[in-house]
Design a protein around this motif. Structure first.
Motif, short mmCIF file in Angstrom:
data_model
loop_
_atom_site.label_atom_id
_atom_site.label_comp_id
_atom_site.label_asym_id
_atom_site.label_seq_id
_atom_site.Cartn_x
_atom_site.Cartn_y
_atom_site.Cartn_z
N ILE A 78 -4.30 6.74 12.10
CA ILE A 78 -4.30 5.90 10.91
C ILE A 78 -3.18 4.86 11.02
O ILE A 78 -2.04 5.21 11.32
CB ILE A 78 -4.07 6.76 9.64
CG1 ILE A 78 -5.19 7.76 9.46
CG2 ILE A 78 -3.89 5.87 8.41
CD1 ILE A 78 -4.90 8.83 8.42
N THR A 79 -3.52 3.60 10.77
CA THR A 79 -2.50 2.57 10.69
C THR A 79 -2.25 2.16 9.24
O THR A 79 -1.20 1.64 8.91
CB THR A 79 -2.88 1.32 11.52
OG1 THR A 79 -4.16 0.83 11.08
CG2 THR A 79 -2.92 1.65 13.00
N GLU A 80 -3.26 2.40 8.39
CA GLU A 80 -3.12 2.11 6.96
C GLU A 80 -4.13 2.98 6.21
O GLU A 80 -5.27 3.13 6.64
CB GLU A 80 -3.41 0.64 6.70
CG GLU A 80 -3.23 0.22 5.27
CD GLU A 80 -3.49 -1.27 5.07
OE1 GLU A 80 -3.43 -1.69 3.90
OE2 GLU A 80 -3.78 -1.99 6.03
N ILE A 81 -3.69 3.52 5.09
CA ILE A 81 -4.60 4.32 4.26
C ILE A 81 -4.14 4.23 2.81
O ILE A 81 -2.94 4.15 2.53
CB ILE A 81 -4.67 5.80 4.72
CG1 ILE A 81 -5.78 6.55 3.99
CG2 ILE A 81 -3.33 6.48 4.58
CD1 ILE A 81 -6.10 7.91 4.58
N LYS A 82 -5.12 4.18 1.91
CA LYS A 82 -4.81 4.21 0.48
C LYS A 82 -5.99 4.86 -0.23
O LYS A 82 -7.10 4.93 0.30
CB LYS A 82 -4.53 2.81 -0.06
CG LYS A 82 -5.72 1.87 -0.01
CD LYS A 82 -5.37 0.52 -0.55
CE LYS A 82 -6.61 -0.38 -0.54
NZ LYS A 82 -6.35 -1.68 -1.13
#
Length: 115
Positions: free
Chosen positions: A106-110
């Motif tokens: 994961i490089t970005e998660i929201k």
């Protein structure tokens, strides 16, 4: 002096490229990044064998298993059934491996917005 400033500017400009992403997971196994995903919707699911996996809403390029096993999911997202929007790297798997999900970083998660 102008040449030095020009050289420094060129080094800074070319040194900040994202053309070749630097992996942060799976270094010890020598896996290559085979795909990059950007802002994909999916669901986090607790799998008894794999732990938490991400089930994307869409088929991703070069994603043979169809679900993702993140190496770096933070505890705040370890909620079965939570909807997320995520980006990251899919890593290669080897033919001799028996895996339950594709290797993923994961490089970005929201959290996904609820409707």
């Amino acid at each position: 002096m102008e040449k030095v400033a020009l050289i420094i500017s060129m080094v800074l400009f070319f040194g900040c490229s994202d053309d070749n992403p630097i992996p942060g997971c799976y270094q010890e196994s020598g896996r290559r990044i085979v795909a990059t995903v950007e802002k994909v919707n999916g669901t986090l699911v607790m799998n008894e064998v794999c732990g938490f996996i991400i089930d994307p809403d869409e088929q991703l390029d070069r994603n043979p298993i169809g679900i993702l096993s993140p190496c770096n999911l933070s505890e705040e997202f370890e909620i079965d059934g939570v909807r997320v929007v995520f980006s990251g790297f899919i890593y290669e798997s080897f033919e001799t491996e028996d895996i339950c999900a594709d290797f993923f970083e994961i490089t970005e998660i929201k959290m996904a917005e609820t409707q």
